[in-house]
Enzyme design. Structure first.
Site, PDB file in Angstrom:
ATOM      1  N   TYR A  29       0.856  -1.185   0.000  1.00 51.97           N
ATOM      2  CA  TYR A  29       0.000   0.000   0.000  1.00 51.97           C
ATOM      3  C   TYR A  29       0.893   1.236   0.000  1.00 51.97           C
ATOM      4  CZ  TYR A  29      -3.455  -3.459   1.397  1.00 51.97           C
ATOM      5  OH  TYR A  29      -4.269  -4.561   1.443  1.00 51.97           O
ATOM      6  N   ASN A  51     -12.778  -1.224  -5.264  1.00 50.59           N
ATOM      7  CA  ASN A  51     -12.446  -1.741  -6.591  1.00 50.59           C
ATOM      8  C   ASN A  51     -13.697  -2.189  -7.339  1.00 50.59           C
ATOM      9  OD1 ASN A  51     -11.574  -3.076  -8.800  1.00 50.59           O
ATOM     10  ND2 ASN A  51     -10.444  -4.650  -7.712  1.00 50.59           N
ATOM     11  N   CYS A  59      -6.262  -6.995  -7.057  1.00 53.05           N
ATOM     12  CA  CYS A  59      -5.959  -6.362  -5.772  1.00 53.05           C
ATOM     13  C   CYS A  59      -5.328  -7.325  -4.773  1.00 53.05           C
ATOM     14  CB  CYS A  59      -7.204  -5.724  -5.200  1.00 53.05           C
ATOM     15  SG  CYS A  59      -8.672  -6.730  -5.274  1.00 53.05           S
ATOM     16  N   HIS A  60      -5.279  -8.606  -5.102  1.00 51.31           N
ATOM     17  CA  HIS A  60      -4.658  -9.546  -4.166  1.00 51.31           C
ATOM     18  C   HIS A  60      -3.146  -9.411  -4.183  1.00 51.31           C
ATOM     19  CE1 HIS A  60      -4.710 -11.669  -8.051  1.00 51.31           C
ATOM     20  NE2 HIS A  60      -3.621 -12.273  -7.623  1.00 51.31           N
ATOM     21  N   GLU A  90       0.378 -18.070  -7.891  1.00 51.69           N
ATOM     22  CA  GLU A  90       1.151 -17.267  -8.841  1.00 51.69           C
ATOM     23  C   GLU A  90       2.645 -17.369  -8.575  1.00 51.69           C
ATOM     24  OE1 GLU A  90      -0.380 -13.307  -8.756  1.00 51.69           O
ATOM     25  OE2 GLU A  90      -2.265 -13.888  -9.702  1.00 51.69           O
TER      26      GLU A  90
END
Length: 109
Positions: A29, A51, A59-60, A90
DNA sequence: TATTTGACCAAGA
DNA sequence: ATCTTGGCCAAAT
């Protein structure tokens, strides 16, 4: 940036930046706020919560400066678990609920 | 216009 | 390692 000149509001600038984070990388952030030349760390979190398009805006991939995950879909345990799963899938390693920022941080220099 | 609300951050009485 | 506190800023109420 000249490109920023046409951006409407704070929230949209946040979302645009997040879309640039590649799979397997994350940001915080604070980094986002820094990239926007502001100190609105908290407002960044608010922007993600608002969002409008979770599909195109990952946003993760945004976590806390101390390496902890932060929130996701309201700050329920369930939401955070999901965030954790997505990140692992990921390729982001999460040990004891924390991420190695040095290793996975995407910087906006 | 004024107050409240956070998916935050850094320091530590 | 955890919890509290004060500071921070944009959006929502």
């Amino acid at each position: 940036m000249l490109g920023e000149r046409f951006m409407k509001n704070f929230d949209e600038r946040v979302w645009n930046l997040i879309r640039k984070i590649p799979k397997g990388k994350i940001t915080t952030y604070k980094e986002i706020a820094k990239a926007l030349n502001t100190k609105a760390y908290r407002a960044v979190g608010q922007a993600l919560k608002r969002n409008p398009n979770p599909i195109s805006t990952p946003c993760h991939r945004v976590v806390c400066s101390d390496g902890k995950l932060g929130g996701y879909g309201g700050r329920s345990k369930k939401g955070v678990d999901k965030k954790s799963k997505l990140l692992r899938k990921e390729g982001v390693e999460i040990k004891k609920g924390k991420i190695n920022l040095e290793k996975f941080m995407r910087r906006f220099d």
